[in-house]
Design a protein around this motif. Sequence first.
Motif, PDB file in Angstrom:
ATOM      1  N   THR A  80     -15.224  11.154 -31.142  1.00  0.00           N
ATOM      2  CA  THR A  80     -14.761   9.833 -30.718  1.00  0.00           C
ATOM      3  C   THR A  80     -13.271   9.866 -30.406  1.00  0.00           C
ATOM      4  OG1 THR A  80     -14.174   9.124 -32.955  1.00  0.00           O
ATOM      5  CG2 THR A  80     -16.475   8.785 -32.252  1.00  0.00           C
ATOM      6  N   VAL A  81     -12.796   8.785 -29.814  1.00  0.00           N
ATOM      7  CA  VAL A  81     -11.366   8.670 -29.552  1.00  0.00           C
ATOM      8  C   VAL A  81     -10.589   8.729 -30.866  1.00  0.00           C
ATOM      9  CG1 VAL A  81      -9.549   7.149 -28.677  1.00  0.00           C
ATOM     10  CG2 VAL A  81     -11.683   7.410 -27.390  1.00  0.00           C
ATOM     11  N   SER A  82     -11.155   8.170 -31.910  1.00  0.00           N
ATOM     12  CA  SER A  82     -10.510   8.246 -33.226  1.00  0.00           C
ATOM     13  C   SER A  82     -10.377   9.692 -33.688  1.00  0.00           C
ATOM     14  CB  SER A  82     -11.302   7.441 -34.255  1.00  0.00           C
ATOM     15  OG  SER A  82     -11.256   6.060 -33.949  1.00  0.00           O
ATOM     16  N   ASP A  83     -11.368  10.520 -33.365  1.00  0.00           N
ATOM     17  CA  ASP A  83     -11.291  11.945 -33.706  1.00  0.00           C
ATOM     18  C   ASP A  83     -10.147  12.621 -32.954  1.00  0.00           C
ATOM     19  OD1 ASP A  83     -13.506  11.991 -35.481  1.00  0.00           O
ATOM     20  OD2 ASP A  83     -14.889  12.101 -33.772  1.00  0.00           O
ATOM     21  N   VAL A  84      -9.947  12.253 -31.693  1.00  0.00           N
ATOM     22  CA  VAL A  84      -8.836  12.816 -30.919  1.00  0.00           C
ATOM     23  C   VAL A  84      -7.511  12.395 -31.543  1.00  0.00           C
ATOM     24  CG1 VAL A  84      -7.723  12.987 -28.663  1.00  0.00           C
ATOM     25  CG2 VAL A  84     -10.215  12.772 -28.799  1.00  0.00           C
ATOM     26  N   ARG A  85      -7.417  11.132 -31.912  1.00  0.00           N
ATOM     27  CA  ARG A  85      -6.184  10.656 -32.550  1.00  0.00           C
ATOM     28  C   ARG A  85      -5.924  11.387 -33.861  1.00  0.00           C
ATOM     29  NH1 ARG A  85      -7.677   5.142 -30.696  1.00  0.00           N
ATOM     30  NH2 ARG A  85      -8.653   4.811 -32.725  1.00  0.00           N
ATOM     31  N   ARG A  86      -6.988  11.665 -34.613  1.00  0.00           N
ATOM     32  CA  ARG A  86      -6.815  12.397 -35.869  1.00  0.00           C
ATOM     33  C   ARG A  86      -6.322  13.822 -35.613  1.00  0.00           C
ATOM     34  NH1 ARG A  86     -11.079   9.036 -37.935  1.00  0.00           N
ATOM     35  NH2 ARG A  86     -12.702  10.303 -36.935  1.00  0.00           N
ATOM     36  N   LEU A  87      -6.850  14.437 -34.552  1.00  0.00           N
ATOM     37  CA  LEU A  87      -6.366  15.768 -34.196  1.00  0.00           C
ATOM     38  C   LEU A  87      -4.878  15.737 -33.841  1.00  0.00           C
ATOM     39  CD1 LEU A  87      -8.937  17.696 -31.946  1.00  0.00           C
ATOM     40  CD2 LEU A  87      -8.092  18.315 -34.204  1.00  0.00           C
ATOM     41  N   LEU A  88      -4.499  14.755 -33.057  1.00  0.00           N
ATOM     42  CA  LEU A  88      -3.093  14.614 -32.689  1.00  0.00           C
ATOM     43  C   LEU A  88      -2.232  14.442 -33.937  1.00  0.00           C
ATOM     44  CD1 LEU A  88      -3.498  12.276 -29.585  1.00  0.00           C
ATOM     45  CD2 LEU A  88      -2.534  14.579 -29.538  1.00  0.00           C
TER      46      LEU A  88
END
Length: 276
Positions: free
Chosen positions: A49-57
Amino acid sequence: MKKSKLAINSVSTRHANLEEALAAYSAAGFEYVEFVIPTVKEYLATGKTVSDVRRLLDQYKLKCIGGFETHLCVFSSPAECAQNHDLHVANAKLLGELGGTGMVTGTDGWGMDFSKIEKPIETIAAGFASVAKRIEGTGVTLLMEFNWSPIVKSFRTGVEVAKKSKVKNVKVVFDPAHYHCTPSKFEQLTKENVAFVGHVHVDDMRDIPGELSNCNSDRVLPGKGCLDLKALLGAVEKHGYRGFYSIEMFNEELWAMPAAKAAKLMYKSLLPYCRG
């Protein structure tokens, strides 16, 4: 430019996946990333999810500044333009959700006879304005990259598009590679024109005349080419630009390296141009 404003465009490295890329950029010293948007979409297509991308960042202490995918249609059929514009709107929404504020694009029209088109610059400006108005709520600015178009072939013309759009979130990308390969001139880097610069790419070019150069494959690391980057980037900053400086390389040697090694070389190449 300042070290605190350095970024890397993810087209500059080859990597197995999004996480490898972000790990490499963070380890090299970068704090900001400009995405090739399809790379993010590929990650999302695996069930993330987009939240997963934000967590990676967050994990790699990086922030997204924007990205790019494709050109903006202004000369194609109404159906093609509608589909293309919807794609840009969706991409702006994605970038906005990731914290990005800029989306780089060019135009279509390759192979067309522009002598038969009335006011082509105004047509481009209207197309950019239409999409820019639709994405205002995302906080994303539409960034015209001059030379990514068969008619917008110089910094000056890119600025004209931004001016004629009469929309605040239409601006121009300044890229030394495109500057070198087009009729752009140093004296065009005025305070009035730089006010329309919304993003800067950083690269150097092999010592080949501009008209014989390939604006992508002839790029080399800053300091390894023929461009006076201190003068070019200094003029942009002198006239008020305070945004990011994103290294963007299309270099086979860098692409052949592990992403971590290539990113370190790129970060190191930018430091001689930094102050503070």
